[in-house]
Design a protein around this motif. Structure first.
Motif, PDB file in Angstrom:
ATOM      1  N   GLY A 164       0.794  -1.237   0.000  1.00  0.00           N
ATOM      2  CA  GLY A 164       0.000   0.000   0.000  1.00  0.00           C
ATOM      3  C   GLY A 164       0.820   1.276   0.000  1.00  0.00           C
ATOM      4  N   ALA A 165       2.131   1.162  -0.234  1.00  0.00           N
ATOM      5  CA  ALA A 165       3.011   2.337  -0.084  1.00  0.00           C
ATOM      6  C   ALA A 165       2.748   3.440  -1.103  1.00  0.00           C
ATOM      7  CB  ALA A 165       4.478   1.917  -0.165  1.00  0.00           C
ATOM      8  N   ARG A 166       1.999   3.129  -2.183  1.00  0.00           N
ATOM      9  CA  ARG A 166       1.699   4.176  -3.163  1.00  0.00           C
ATOM     10  C   ARG A 166       0.332   4.795  -2.945  1.00  0.00           C
ATOM     11  NH1 ARG A 166       2.130   0.287  -7.291  1.00  0.00           N
ATOM     12  NH2 ARG A 166       1.136   1.668  -8.791  1.00  0.00           N
ATOM     13  N   ARG A 167      -0.359   4.354  -1.920  1.00  0.00           N
ATOM     14  CA  ARG A 167      -1.666   4.952  -1.643  1.00  0.00           C
ATOM     15  C   ARG A 167      -1.473   6.238  -0.847  1.00  0.00           C
ATOM     16  NH1 ARG A 167      -4.800   0.974  -3.564  1.00  0.00           N
ATOM     17  NH2 ARG A 167      -4.212  -1.182  -3.086  1.00  0.00           N
ATOM     18  N   THR A 168      -2.317   7.233  -1.156  1.00  0.00           N
ATOM     19  CA  THR A 168      -2.082   8.569  -0.593  1.00  0.00           C
ATOM     20  C   THR A 168      -2.064   8.608   0.927  1.00  0.00           C
ATOM     21  OG1 THR A 168      -4.408   8.944  -1.015  1.00  0.00           O
ATOM     22  CG2 THR A 168      -2.836  10.011  -2.497  1.00  0.00           C
ATOM     23  N   LYS A 169      -2.802   7.723   1.552  1.00  0.00           N
ATOM     24  CA  LYS A 169      -2.847   7.799   3.015  1.00  0.00           C
ATOM     25  C   LYS A 169      -1.835   6.875   3.698  1.00  0.00           C
ATOM     26  CE  LYS A 169      -7.520   9.502   3.571  1.00  0.00           C
ATOM     27  NZ  LYS A 169      -8.931   9.102   3.644  1.00  0.00           N
TER      28      LYS A 169
END
Ligand SMILES: [Zn+2]
Length: 248
Positions: free
Chosen positions: A38-43
């Motif tokens: 999930g490291a590319r998700r904004t949160k």
């Protein structure tokens, strides 16, 4: 089982919808690959800590085929590198070199501290980036077993006057060896002196030196040939550096 290690991000690749696979040089486990879910998700709380160059303390666990990143406590993202194209391109080349010469699952020894110090010094706007890069490059090679021989002939071992630098022989060569057909780049005694200092002094001391442009050109030519003779990799970042230098 979770464990903590200091690490520097040396490569990042996007994976799937929002994940990233990063290559991390750690001070305890050498080079490892770790999944940042999930490291590319904004949160995501992993966004900043999984960028190229980021240095910090990583909380990891080992899965079946990857390590997984649980948390990153950032020490430095070296964001100032991104404010200057030259520094950014030098940093990119250096980290690509480090990524190439470090071994998986093997403690990196001096290379870890060298990586952190180099990124710190390169992102300091008061330093001369070319000087730092050349010094870091020759040190990185020396720490990984390719310390160039600068005082005696690298081919026959004799001391005395050295007339050229032979990447394949691993250092300077004498007149006799060159005349017998061993290829070497002609190199000035000043360049050899600087290379010797770069091996012996730390970056903090070296950053006070002032070199002229011709000397840099000489060092760049010789060191690129030396890297190419020992490391089988076409560094894309070097082409980037050349294109930026042409614009300047
Ligand atoms: Zn010789």
């Amino acid at each position: 089982m979770l464990f903590k290690t200091r690490g520097v991000v040396t490569k990042t690749v996007n994976y799937g919808e929002g994940d990233k696979i990063i290559t991390l040089l750690t001070d305890t486990h050498g080079k490892i690959q770790a999944m940042a879910r999930g490291a590319r998700r904004t949160k995501s709380k992993l966004i900043a800590g999984t960028q190229l160059f980021c240095y910090g303390e990583f909380l990891l666990y080992k899965g079946k085929s990857w390590y997984y990143i649980d948390q990153v406590e950032i020490d430095n993202t070296f964001y100032k590198l991104r404010n200057d194209l030259i520094r950014l391109s030098f940093g990119t080349y250096f980290i690509e070199l480090i990524n190439e010469i470090t071994q998986p699952e093997l403690a990196p020894g001096n290379l870890f501290d060298l990586a952190v110090q180099t990124l710190e010094t390169l992102s300091d706007e008061t330093t001369d980036p070319e000087l730092i890069l050349r010094a870091a490059e020759i040190k990185a090679l020396a720490y990984s077993g390719f310390r160039p021989q600068l005082r005696r002939c690298a081919n026959c071992g004799r001391p005395g006057e050295m007339v050229a630098f032979s990447p394949s022989a691993g250092g300077v060569i004498c007149r006799e060896c060159r005349d017998s057909g061993l290829y070497g780049y002609s190199i000035s005694s000043q360049a050899l002196k600087i290379m010797d200092l770069m091996l012996r002094w730390d970056l903090d001391k070296l950053k006070c030196l002032k070199l002229d442009l011709e000397l840099y050109k000489e060092l760049e030519k010789v060191m690129r040939a030396y890297v190419a003779a020992h490391i089988e990799k076409d560094f894309v970042s070097n082409r980037f550096i050349d294109s930026i230098k042409k614009i300047k």
